[in-house]
Design a protein around this motif. Structure first.
Motif, PDB file in Angstrom:
ATOM      1  N   GLU A   1       2.616   8.204 -19.604  1.00 38.00           N
ATOM      2  CA  GLU A   1       3.746   9.298 -19.956  1.00 38.00           C
ATOM      3  C   GLU A   1       3.055  10.787 -19.569  1.00 38.00           C
ATOM      4  N   ARG A   2       1.776  10.738 -19.682  1.00 39.77           N
ATOM      5  CA  ARG A   2       0.924  12.004 -19.690  1.00 39.77           C
ATOM      6  C   ARG A   2       0.615  12.387 -18.297  1.00 39.77           C
ATOM      7  N   LEU A   3       0.993  11.275 -17.474  1.00 44.51           N
ATOM      8  CA  LEU A   3       0.647  11.435 -15.986  1.00 44.51           C
ATOM      9  C   LEU A   3       2.020  11.796 -15.302  1.00 44.51           C
ATOM     10  N   GLN A   4       3.153  11.625 -16.113  1.00 42.92           N
ATOM     11  CA  GLN A   4       4.394  12.069 -15.355  1.00 42.92           C
ATOM     12  C   GLN A   4       4.501  13.315 -14.962  1.00 42.92           C
ATOM     13  N   PRO A   5       4.090  14.355 -15.706  1.00 42.64           N
ATOM     14  CA  PRO A   5       4.253  15.647 -14.964  1.00 42.64           C
ATOM     15  C   PRO A   5       3.242  15.921 -13.608  1.00 42.64           C
ATOM     16  N   PHE A   6       2.440  15.071 -13.528  1.00 45.84           N
ATOM     17  CA  PHE A   6       1.497  15.230 -12.300  1.00 45.84           C
ATOM     18  C   PHE A   6       2.168  14.450 -11.008  1.00 45.84           C
ATOM     19  N   LEU A   7       2.816  13.436 -11.475  1.00 45.97           N
ATOM     20  CA  LEU A   7       3.644  12.449 -10.439  1.00 45.97           C
ATOM     21  C   LEU A   7       4.840  13.460  -9.929  1.00 45.97           C
ATOM     22  N   LYS A   8       5.333  14.187 -10.983  1.00 45.40           N
ATOM     23  CA  LYS A   8       6.425  15.093 -10.450  1.00 45.40           C
ATOM     24  C   LYS A   8       5.997  16.081  -9.295  1.00 45.40           C
ATOM     25  N   VAL A   9       4.920  16.762  -9.632  1.00 41.33           N
ATOM     26  CA  VAL A   9       4.091  17.701  -8.888  1.00 41.33           C
ATOM     27  C   VAL A   9       3.956  17.139  -7.476  1.00 41.33           C
ATOM     28  N   VAL A  10       3.296  15.902  -7.301  1.00 43.85           N
ATOM     29  CA  VAL A  10       3.183  15.431  -6.177  1.00 43.85           C
ATOM     30  C   VAL A  10       4.437  15.275  -5.224  1.00 43.85           C
TER      31      VAL A  10
ATOM     32  N   SER B   1      14.181  13.446 -12.116  1.00 43.47           N
ATOM     33  CA  SER B   1      14.016  14.962 -12.477  1.00 43.47           C
ATOM     34  C   SER B   1      15.049  15.185 -13.388  1.00 43.47           C
ATOM     35  N   GLU B   2      14.692  15.979 -14.603  1.00 40.14           N
ATOM     36  CA  GLU B   2      15.588  16.004 -15.521  1.00 40.14           C
ATOM     37  C   GLU B   2      16.742  17.252 -15.281  1.00 40.14           C
ATOM     38  N   GLY B   3      17.789  16.856 -15.191  1.00 44.75           N
ATOM     39  CA  GLY B   3      18.932  17.893 -14.975  1.00 44.75           C
ATOM     40  C   GLY B   3      19.503  17.302 -13.722  1.00 44.75           C
ATOM     41  N   ARG B   4      19.062  16.454 -13.010  1.00 40.51           N
ATOM     42  CA  ARG B   4      19.553  15.699 -11.719  1.00 40.51           C
ATOM     43  C   ARG B   4      19.578  14.606 -11.615  1.00 40.51           C
TER      44      ARG B   4
ATOM     45  N   ARG C   1       0.725  -1.264   0.038  1.00 39.44           N
ATOM     46  CA  ARG C   1      -0.128  -0.038  -0.047  1.00 39.44           C
ATOM     47  C   ARG C   1       0.922   1.356  -0.156  1.00 39.44           C
ATOM     48  N   ILE C   2       2.071   1.177   0.459  1.00 41.96           N
ATOM     49  CA  ILE C   2       3.014   2.254   0.047  1.00 41.96           C
ATOM     50  C   ILE C   2       4.125   1.911  -1.041  1.00 41.96           C
ATOM     51  N   HIS C   3       4.220   2.892  -1.817  1.00 47.00           N
ATOM     52  CA  HIS C   3       5.057   2.787  -3.178  1.00 47.00           C
ATOM     53  C   HIS C   3       6.073   3.771  -3.509  1.00 47.00           C
ATOM     54  N   GLY C   4       6.973   3.347  -4.097  1.00 52.67           N
ATOM     55  CA  GLY C   4       8.087   4.145  -4.470  1.00 52.67           C
ATOM     56  C   GLY C   4       7.620   5.096  -5.822  1.00 52.67           C
ATOM     57  N   GLN C   5       7.894   6.499  -5.781  1.00 51.45           N
ATOM     58  CA  GLN C   5       7.384   7.175  -6.923  1.00 51.45           C
ATOM     59  C   GLN C   5       8.198   7.056  -8.044  1.00 51.45           C
ATOM     60  N   GLY C   6       9.048   6.428  -7.982  1.00 52.79           N
ATOM     61  CA  GLY C   6       9.882   6.121  -9.440  1.00 52.79           C
ATOM     62  C   GLY C   6       9.548   5.089 -10.084  1.00 52.79           C
ATOM     63  N   TYR C   7       8.512   4.110  -9.565  1.00 50.17           N
ATOM     64  CA  TYR C   7       8.056   3.094 -10.097  1.00 50.17           C
ATOM     65  C   TYR C   7       7.386   3.203 -11.664  1.00 50.17           C
ATOM     66  N   VAL C   8       6.799   4.327 -11.933  1.00 48.89           N
ATOM     67  CA  VAL C   8       6.332   4.468 -13.415  1.00 48.89           C
ATOM     68  C   VAL C   8       7.382   5.021 -14.183  1.00 48.89           C
ATOM     69  N   ASP C   9       8.516   5.421 -13.923  1.00 52.04           N
ATOM     70  CA  ASP C   9       9.892   5.604 -14.744  1.00 52.04           C
ATOM     71  C   ASP C   9      10.322   4.194 -15.176  1.00 52.04           C
ATOM     72  N   PHE C  10      10.367   3.276 -13.920  1.00 47.60           N
ATOM     73  CA  PHE C  10      10.814   1.821 -14.199  1.00 47.60           C
ATOM     74  C   PHE C  10       9.829   1.411 -15.383  1.00 47.60           C
TER      75      PHE C  10
END
Length: 1174
Positions: free
Chosen positions: A382-391, A736-739, A342-351
């Motif tokens: 891919e379209r949801l990536q900006p939203f996940l970045k905001v979170v 995050s781009e650039g980091r 029930r707890i997830h890593g926020q980078g899983y969609v990238d993977f």
């Protein structure tokens, strides 16, 4: 076969007494008499007993056939137990149990050996189990009186009795081997049983009609039986033989559906289908009615069409299969979803997005029919990536709760997509189910998208009192014991005293160790010795008693201060006290514990100190300092702040945790009032409740990172570089781009530290970055408990009664302390994503667990979704797993001298750490050229490796753009090193060993990667010139070991390393008459300079060299004449450490100290002088 004999005897006595006049009763009477004859002749000799059995079998074989009787004659009264379902099941269990024994006996010399093939017995076993399941199903589902189903139970008892008789007839008579009965005859009898379900027990009544009547009766009861689970009885078994010749495609489809339903039900907890049980019952009963109806028309359908069969049965076969399909899909989906964390890593969609592209390229044929759906899913993610970045980047957004809920749902869908795609590739789920699943996922993502809107404070009196006890009082040794409940600040108070400059300056040696509940005596000794005599002088290979003697001799002539933290038992003090000699020189020992008994047991002169709670003033001061630092709180906030501090129950840990919550909020009265209201009165003196509150307000991207600390052991210092690599591999870090991912992860960690959830134990002197950390015991316990609740992580420990821990759910990550536990769990771990092995003994964490390789090959294939395998460098594995396509982190020991080329199958691997046994550690390990196809590698550590084929590396391999850390390649030629550096353009850390030429004609200028920050170079054979010039504009850390250097080379190196902050020279021999000249302006950013075991006599330093130096360390420089006097004028200098150098160096260091402190007023300057003694 005694159990069957007893059951038959019991049946026959009952049935013969009540019904002696039918044909079946005759056989019951015969059985009864024979068995009674056996049972009453125990002392007449073995020969008589054998003769009775042989004679009985002869008579039975001559006359026995399958019993045909009027079922009505076998009906019984309501209170008769002969056909009670419980009795029927017990009888079947007895038959099955004995048949299982017969099947397993393969020794011809055994008295119970059954000659001939045993396949038919195994088939009979399966049919008996199905019959037993059916009886259980009817019994569990029936809400009417059981006597209404007497016909069915009687038939079941007759079937079971018949097969028991057939098997008994086939048993060998002791010593006779059944010469008069051929195996073929027995096979015919067994075959008869297999056909029994289509025999007529009574004219006009087939057994299938009995089953059909029962199933129809049960179907009428479904609305009243909603609380029963169809899977309990296992009735979703399918017949083992075809009821009719030439099954149609639809029948094959039906059989496949039922098998899928059966196989998936066992993985699902009942509660997860509680709203669908009625539908499931209906599906199962319809399937049963369909199958048994088909038995009745066997032989009549050879030339009939599917439409004819449907008309004859009154069924629509394709339509009847559809509910089963729907139930299968529901069960498969629920079985997977209920195991998700029930707890997830926020980078899983990238993977997932990276893997979707790779999978569609690698398995294009298997995924061809899903191409459109996968493209839609990829686009939506891919379209949801900006939203996940905001979170992640805007955790204080007004829509925080909604956004985090949506982010969690999105990541859960990403896990589902991964599972479905893998199931498709491996053909584990039918295509129709996969299509339906992906379409549902697309719809669910669309729905989710529609929801989205875009120093110690307090205890001053206690500290002063303890300081006096440490510095004055008795001449003898004294123990200052501090005890109190968790969270009071015992460790913080003890460390405040231990690092107090006014205290430390009065002692010759200071050493500390942390015990905790599970400890290693040897490791405690090693920790104390490291502080007392230095890391390099500790001999780890010595036994504990030798180390204890070394420690005692080291402390004997000195005045020492020892800190022993977190003692749980008196036995710890018994182990250690002999190492602390008392020679009346005012040595002191600080001891912390939770238990008054331990504190009292260890006390010598001073009484134990029971650490009190904070008063209200101290509580507020601590809260204010943690929230505002050096600033003051506004009067408006102070009023509510005082109330919050009071609600923390005077417990320092609680105050610190609440301060972490407040520091992340706006400094507004309304916000603080909200915190006060949420804390409530129940929070009083309950630190766990405050931890829960601190966790609750964490941004979602930090929750998984925080709970992951639960994978570590109590009181264990955690290496930050390893922690960050694990976080990245677990998909906790959102890109995050650039980091770089590592930089982002460091930001996550600093956030947790700022919230007072993580304690820093070590920072780098050069840049202040965190190098090590730990958690308070209360916080660690919370992480373990909550991680288990959230299905994120489960610790498995061996238990004396159960031998293993079992959970009905497959947790996302499993942590082990014993390898046997891993073996026990492996069979049920197909969805587990991480396996983490931890040793309770810190000493073992640096050494091999066993001299024998662990057979990881036998279990890892069960972990098909494994992403992290961390065996903590101590478990030797028998082979390198190469069939785990999702694996991202692998750490273990190996014995091999080469790595298989199939390593490239681990195409998702990001961290590869393969250490080796000491015996083979220095043998060069060959690295296949395919390693350079693993383009996702970020961290590669294999001691002393060399590329297998340098030419292939140059011509065919890709560049590893993601690789940031590389150790430890061995280069025999400069060209090899140059080639590898060109293949790794973004390296940040490089550790390597080089073989150098004696006198190179010219230096080879290396263009080290521009991002390189850490470089460690080791020479394979001592004292030869480096054949290349080091040029790296962003290099901050340089270590050179075993080389021949001169002033010119170091001067040229300094010109290329303007940002160098740390320089370490070990085992270096200087040319130019053992002289090193450092001219003006060299090493402008250098902060730390460590020189160890150098052949350096004369050191000449210009006045403007090392302008920002903070720390100078000299060890083993016995030829050095003195430290240059210019170090007196370096205002940034904070510390000089001198160990095992000559007296003139010590004298010059003391002169520098005098000038720095008295003339320059550098009150932070510290001089540490030490000499190793044994």
């Amino acid at each position: 076969m005694l159990d069957i004999s007893q059951k038959l005897l019991e049946i026959c006595k009952r049935l013969c007494a009540s019904r002696p006049y039918n044909a079946f009763a005759y056989w019951k009477e015969v059985i009864c008499k024979r068995l009674c004859a056996i049972s009453i002749q125990p002392d007449d000799g073995f020969a008589y007993w054998k003769k009775v059995i042989w004679k009985t079998k002869q008579e039975f074989r001559a006359k026995y056939s399958f019993p045909k009787t009027l079922l009505a004659d076998n009906k019984v009264d309501d209170d008769d137990d002969d056909t009670n379902p419980k009795f029927v099941m017990e009888f079947i269990d007895a038959v099955v149990g004995n048949l299982n024994v017969l099947v397993k006996i393969n020794d011809p010399s055994s008295l119970l050996f059954v000659p001939g093939p045993k396949e038919q017995i195994e088939q009979v076993l399966k049919e008996l189990k199905l019959l037993r399941f059916f009886v259980c199903f009817v019994s569990n589902k029936c809400i009417e009186p059981q006597y209404q189903h007497t016909t069915f139970y009687t038939h079941a008892l007759i079937e079971a009795s018949h097969i028991a008789m057939v098997v008994w007839l086939n048993l060998p008579i002791y010593g006779n081997r059944n010469q008069d009965l051929a195996s073929s005859e027995v096979s015919c009898l067994l075959s008869d049983f297999m056909e029994m379900k289509i025999k007529s027990i009574q004219p006009g009544i087939s057994c299938n009609n009995i089953y059909i009547d029962v199933l129809r009766a049960l179907k009428s009861t479904i609305p009243q039986a909603q609380d029963k689970h169809a899977a309990e009885s296992g009735t979703v078994e399918t017949p083992t033989h075809n009821p009719m010749v030439g099954l149609s495609d639809q029948m094959a489809n039906l059989q496949e559906m039922l098998c899928l339903l059966r196989d998936n039900l066992i993985h699902l907890p009942i509660l997860d289908l509680e709203f669908h049980l009625q539908d499931m019952d209906s599906v199962i009963l319809d399937a049963g009615l369909l199958i048994y109806s088909l038995y009745d028309i066997k032989g009549q359908v050879e030339d009939k069409t599917l439409e004819d069969i449907n008309q004859a049965l009154g069924f629509d076969l394709p339509r009847n299969i559809e509910p089963i399909k729907a139930m299968i899909y529901l069960v498969m989906q629920k079985a997977f979803q209920c195991n998700l964390t029930r707890i997830h890593g926020q980078g899983y969609v990238d993977f997932l997005l990276k893997n979707l592209k790779d999978f569609q390229g690698r398995y294009s044929d298997s995924l061809a029919f899903l191409k459109n759906q996968l493209q839609v899913i990829q686009t939506k993610f891919e379209r949801l990536q900006p939203f996940l970045k905001v979170v992640v980047e805007e955790p204080h957004n007004k829509l925080k709760t909604l956004n985090e809920d949506c982010a969690t749902q999105i990541i859960r869908k990403a896990y589902e997509v991964e599972y479905v795609v893998d199931a498709c590739i491996n053909k584990e789920v039918p295509q129709w189910c996969i299509k339906r699943w992906l379409l549902d996922i697309i719809e669910e993502i669309t729905c989710i998208n529609a929801k989205i809107k875009y120093t110690i404070v307090g205890f001053e009196d206690v500290i002063e009192n303890l300081r006096k006890k440490l510095l004055s009082g008795t001449k003898g040794q004294d123990v200052i014991s501090i005890h109190g409940m968790p969270g009071l600040g015992k460790t913080t108070l003890a460390n405040t005293l231990y690092f107090d400059r006014s205290v430390v300056s009065q002692f010759d040696i200071c050493a500390q160790c942390c015990v905790s509940q599970v400890y290693s005596y040897k490791d405690l000794l090693l920790a104390l010795l490291r502080d007392a005599i230095g890391e390099g002088s500790v001999h780890r290979e010595l036994h504990a008693n030798e180390l204890a003697d070394m420690l005692r001799k080291t402390l004997l002539p000195r005045r020492y201060l020892i800190l022993v933290d977190d003692v749980w038992e008196n036995s710890v003090w018994d182990d250690l006290r002999g190492c602390f000699p008392d020679v009346n020189n005012s040595s002191r020992i600080i001891l912390t514990t939770r238990h008054h008994e331990v504190a009292k047991y260890a006390s010598v002169h001073s009484d134990p100190l029971h650490l009190r709670m904070f008063d209200e003033d101290e509580s507020w001061k601590l809260l204010e300092k943690k929230v505002f630092g050096v600033q003051s709180c506004s009067p408006l906030l102070k009023k509510v702040g005082l109330r919050i501090a009071k609600m923390c129950g005077q417990l320092p840990l609680s105050i610190v945790l609440v301060a972490g919550i407040l520091s992340e909020m706006e400094k507004e009265v309304e916000c603080w009032e909200q915190v006060a209201n949420n804390l409530g009165t129940h929070i009083h003196k309950d630190s766990s409740a405050i931890v829960d509150q601190s966790y609750h307000v964490l941004p979602c991207h930090l929750k998984s990172c925080f709970l992951y600390f639960g994978a570590f052991l109590e009181d264990r210092v955690i290496d930050i570089s390893k922690l960050i690599r694990l976080w990245i591999s677990e998909s906790f870090i959102k890109s995050s781009e650039g980091r770089s991912m590592e930089d982002i992860a460091e930001g996550y960690l600093e956030n947790l530290i700022g919230r007072n959830l993580v304690m820093v134990t070590q920072r780098a002197n050069s840049n202040g970055k965190v190098k090590a950390c730990r958690l308070h015991d209360v916080l660690l316990d919370f992480c373990k408990e909550r991680a288990a609740e959230e299905n994120l992580l489960l610790w498995t420990k061996r238990d004396q009664s159960t031998k293993a821990v079992y959970s009905h759910k497959q947790h996302a990550r499993l942590a082990f302390t014993e390898m046997d536990n891993l073996v026990e769990w492996s069979a049920s771990c197909s969805l587990v994503g991480s396996v983490l092995f931890k040793s309770y003994d810190p000493y073992l964490a640096r050494h091999l667990l066993s001299p024998h390789a662990f057979a990881v090959s036998q279990i890892l294939l069960n972990f098909k979704f494994l992403k992290v395998l961390d065996l903590e460098h101590e478990v030797v594995i028998d082979f390198i797993p190469t069939e785990l396509p999702y694996l991202r982190y692998l750490s273990a020991h190996i014995d091999q001298n080469s790595i298989p080329s199939s390593i490239s199958n681990l195409w998702n691997l990001e961290t590869l750490i393969l250490n080796r046994r000491p015996a083979v550690r220095y043998n060069t390990l060959l690295l296949p050229s395919t390693i350079w196809d693993m383009v996702k590698l970020r961290h590669l550590h294999i001691p002393n490796f060399s590329p297998e084929n340098e030419e292939a590396l140059l011509k065919n391999s890709a560049k590893l753009y993601d690789l940031e850390a590389l150790s430890s390649p061995y280069f025999s030629r400069v060209e090899d090193a140059d080639l590898m550096l060109r293949k790794t353009p973004n390296l940040r850390k490089l550790i390597c060993e080089v073989q150098c030429l004696e006198y190179p004609h010219q230096y080879h200028v290396f263009n080290f990667p521009i991002r390189l920050e850490i470089l460690k170079l080791y020479r394979s054979k001592a004292f030869k010139t480096i054949p290349f010039c080091i040029s790296a504009p962003n290099l901050k850390y340089l270590k050179l070991s075993g080389f021949y250097l001169d002033s010119q080379y170091l001067s040229e190196t300094a010109d290329h390393l303007k940002n160098l902050a740390v320089l370490k020279l070990y085992y270096v021999e200087f040319g130019d008459h053992n002289e090193w000249k450092v001219s003006n302006g060299k090493f402008p950013q250098l902060k730390i300079l460590k020189l160890e075991d150098l052949s350096l006599m004369k050191w000449i330093v210009a006045d403007d060299a090392f302008p920002n130096l903070e720390q100078l360390v000299l060890r083993g420089c016995r030829d050095l004449m003195e430290i240059p006097s210019c170090f007196m004028d370096i205002l940034s200098l904070q510390c000089i450490e001198v160990e095992n150098c000559n007296e003139s160096v010590v004298k010059s260091a003391m002169n520098i100290q005098e000038t720095q402190v008295e003339d320059n007023q550098n009150t932070n300057f510290k001089l540490v002088l030490s000499e190793v003694r044994y």
